[in-house]
Design a protein around this motif. Structure first.
Motif, mmCIF file in Angstrom:
data_model
loop_
_atom_site.group_PDB
_atom_site.id
_atom_site.type_symbol
_atom_site.label_atom_id
_atom_site.label_comp_id
_atom_site.label_asym_id
_atom_site.label_seq_id
_atom_site.Cartn_x
_atom_site.Cartn_y
_atom_site.Cartn_z
ATOM 1 N N PHE A 93 -16.321 18.766 -67.832
ATOM 2 C CA PHE A 93 -14.886 19.059 -68.007
ATOM 3 C C PHE A 93 -14.341 19.874 -66.832
ATOM 4 O O PHE A 93 -13.169 19.732 -66.475
ATOM 5 C CB PHE A 93 -14.630 19.727 -69.355
ATOM 6 N N GLU A 94 -15.162 20.710 -66.218
ATOM 7 C CA GLU A 94 -14.728 21.388 -64.992
ATOM 8 C C GLU A 94 -14.428 20.360 -63.896
ATOM 9 O O GLU A 94 -13.404 20.443 -63.210
ATOM 10 C CB GLU A 94 -15.811 22.372 -64.513
ATOM 11 N N GLY B 125 -14.280 19.145 -77.269
ATOM 12 C CA GLY B 125 -14.625 19.249 -75.853
ATOM 13 C C GLY B 125 -15.891 20.049 -75.711
ATOM 14 O O GLY B 125 -16.971 19.591 -76.083
ATOM 15 N N ALA B 126 -15.781 21.290 -75.214
ATOM 16 C CA ALA B 126 -16.939 22.174 -75.076
ATOM 17 C C ALA B 126 -16.491 23.629 -75.185
ATOM 18 O O ALA B 126 -16.744 24.437 -74.296
ATOM 19 C CB ALA B 126 -17.666 21.921 -73.757
ATOM 20 N N ARG B 232 -10.175 26.965 -71.669
ATOM 21 C CA ARG B 232 -9.103 26.201 -71.026
ATOM 22 C C ARG B 232 -8.765 24.934 -71.801
ATOM 23 O O ARG B 232 -9.589 24.417 -72.552
ATOM 24 C CB ARG B 232 -9.520 25.814 -69.599
ATOM 25 N N LEU B 233 -7.549 24.456 -71.570
ATOM 26 C CA LEU B 233 -7.099 23.185 -72.134
ATOM 27 C C LEU B 233 -6.896 22.181 -71.010
ATOM 28 O O LEU B 233 -6.320 22.517 -69.982
ATOM 29 C CB LEU B 233 -5.747 23.353 -72.831
ATOM 30 N N ILE B 234 -7.343 20.953 -71.226
ATOM 31 C CA ILE B 234 -6.999 19.860 -70.319
ATOM 32 C C ILE B 234 -6.098 18.916 -71.114
ATOM 33 O O ILE B 234 -6.532 18.321 -72.106
ATOM 34 C CB ILE B 234 -8.248 19.093 -69.838
ATOM 35 N N ARG B 236 -4.205 15.722 -72.242
ATOM 36 C CA ARG B 236 -4.413 14.271 -72.115
ATOM 37 C C ARG B 236 -3.842 13.577 -73.338
ATOM 38 O O ARG B 236 -3.576 14.200 -74.350
ATOM 39 C CB ARG B 236 -5.899 13.941 -71.927
ATOM 40 N N ILE B 241 -8.381 18.355 -74.345
ATOM 41 C CA ILE B 241 -9.787 18.763 -74.322
ATOM 42 C C ILE B 241 -9.810 20.289 -74.219
ATOM 43 O O ILE B 241 -9.080 20.868 -73.418
ATOM 44 C CB ILE B 241 -10.516 18.143 -73.109
ATOM 45 N N TYR B 243 -12.256 23.477 -73.445
ATOM 46 C CA TYR B 243 -13.602 23.815 -72.968
ATOM 47 C C TYR B 243 -13.638 25.221 -72.392
ATOM 48 O O TYR B 243 -12.626 25.750 -71.930
ATOM 49 C CB TYR B 243 -14.103 22.788 -71.947
ATOM 50 N N THR B 244 -14.799 25.834 -72.464
ATOM 51 C CA THR B 244 -15.010 27.143 -71.876
ATOM 52 C C THR B 244 -15.894 26.960 -70.651
ATOM 53 O O THR B 244 -17.011 26.451 -70.764
ATOM 54 C CB THR B 244 -15.668 28.093 -72.889
ATOM 55 N N PRO B 245 -15.387 27.328 -69.471
ATOM 56 C CA PRO B 245 -16.178 27.138 -68.252
ATOM 57 C C PRO B 245 -17.480 27.940 -68.306
ATOM 58 O O PRO B 245 -17.579 28.939 -69.025
ATOM 59 C CB PRO B 245 -15.260 27.655 -67.140
#
Lengths: 250, 250
Positions: A93-94, B125-126, B232-234, B236, B241, B243-245
């Motif tokens: 996802f990054e 997502g993650a 973070r949000l992506i 779409r 999505i 996810y946490t980096p």
């Protein structure tokens, strides 16, 4: 052909811990991408291209997988354990967020797996049967001071704790510092579980009271679980059962 | 005949998330014990006796399972998700510890499963891709003050958080208090995931900024994940999505 990307967890090692959902995705894939030892767990077959890559190239690997899916391939990125717990899902996802906008239209699915802490806990009993936290002890991607802060707060919250990546050849000292901190902050002999290579032929499980732990008890393949103050031992032949009761009295 | 006891996780609902190891144990069992809706997920067959029981009788159910195994039966205690995460494994070990010493000689195995937070995280997502904690928000077995203390410390540690049992008809207010605490302590619009009945036909996933969350967004079948400050949000089509980096900069 319409491509897709699946990020799949292979579980900790045994075939009996790979979900049918993950097996089905691998059976439909044209390409499998991942760290060398994880890709080695996927059986070769005609029509399937394996793309093993080295450790620490997670973003390159993710971009490659996204590019192939965008080109119409059916790509599975494999992780050990669960892909969402200190594994490939966040890396993909990054790469997605930083990549071409068109990648966001791709069909992407994450398929969960049995993560190491659940397999390790099951072998020892039920040490994660009450509230707990899960930390990556590697300071490759975050400052060591943040790890120490989280350890102190986790002790104060009286969480059981699961540690991924406790120790490696390039980071021999961090785990010693973590154990020293815990010995002082906990001040008791709560059980610590060292679960190495769970569900593989090299599996080893040790249960050690916190004051007797040493850094050498963990390596790269070890998952460490530290009990909460309420965690109990049941003595029995062949090693104790370690479990955390469901209740905390008022 | 030599009896045994297996404590097995059936995963969150879909057949594709039941491990082959658990399937094999069920195929060898003479008796299956568990909460009514989980036992209902096991197909009847000749030679297999199903023992469904009501909620909140975990210790009675555990004793019954241990008694049958001691009498030579091959018993599987089923849980949803993973048996070691707010499920039956700790209850069985509580009953074992309080029971006759001879029970300690029984063959007992815990078989891990896909716990709800991993399935929910995968759908979104993650969000658990960096350090996180896992809490049972029910105050049936612990004081509410301890839950609030753990929430405050988890915010201070900047953990992502997964909440089991956020809300039920008999506990309508706790989750409201938890959300109020988080809104004040976090002070930002980090994403909250409400994942209901994941992997079943009733599955619903909602992603809501923390300030806009309301208690009614969760019920007994909902797993809630609150992002860390770095989550973070992506954007779409079809939902973002989350996810946490993997990294936290120094």
């Amino acid at each position: 052909m319409s491509g897709w990307l699946v990020i799949a967890g292979l579980g900790p090692g045994a075939d009996g811990l790979v979900t049918p959902e993950v097996r089905a995705a691998l059976a439909e894939a044209t390409d499998v991408v991942g760290y060398i030892p994880y890709v080695a767990r996927v059986a070769p077959r005609p029509g399937l291209t394996l793309h093993p890559s080295d450790n620490r190239v997670e973003i390159d690997r993710s971009r490659h997988a996204l590019e192939m899916a965008a080109a119409g391939r059916r790509v599975v990125v494999v992780s050990s354990g669960d892909p969402g717990v200190f594994a490939m899902a966040s890396a993909v996802f990054e790469a997605l967020e930083a990549g071409p906008p068109a990648w966001r239209d791709l069909e992407i699915r994450v398929l969960p797996g049995i993560t190491a802490m659940l397999a390790a806990a099951a072998r020892a009993g039920a040490p994660l049967g009450h509230d707990f936290c899960t930390l990556n002890l590697s300071d490759n991607l975050k400052p060591w001071a943040l790890i120490e802060k989280r350890l102190r707060l986790a002790v104060e919250a009286d969480f059981a704790m699961a540690f991924y990546n406790p120790r490696s050849k390039s980071r021999p000292d961090g785990f010693r510092r973590a154990l020293d901190l815990l010995k002082t902050a906990c001040g008791d002999a709560r059980p610590v579980i060292f679960a190495r290579a769970v569900s593989t032929p090299e599996e080893e499980i040790r249960v050690v009271p916190l004051p007797e732990t040493t850094p050498e008890m963990a390596d790269m393949r070890t998952l460490v679980i530290v009990g909460a103050s309420t965690t109990r031992l049941i003595a029995r032949q062949g090693g104790p059962i370690v479990y955390t009761p469901r209740s905390v009295p008022a």
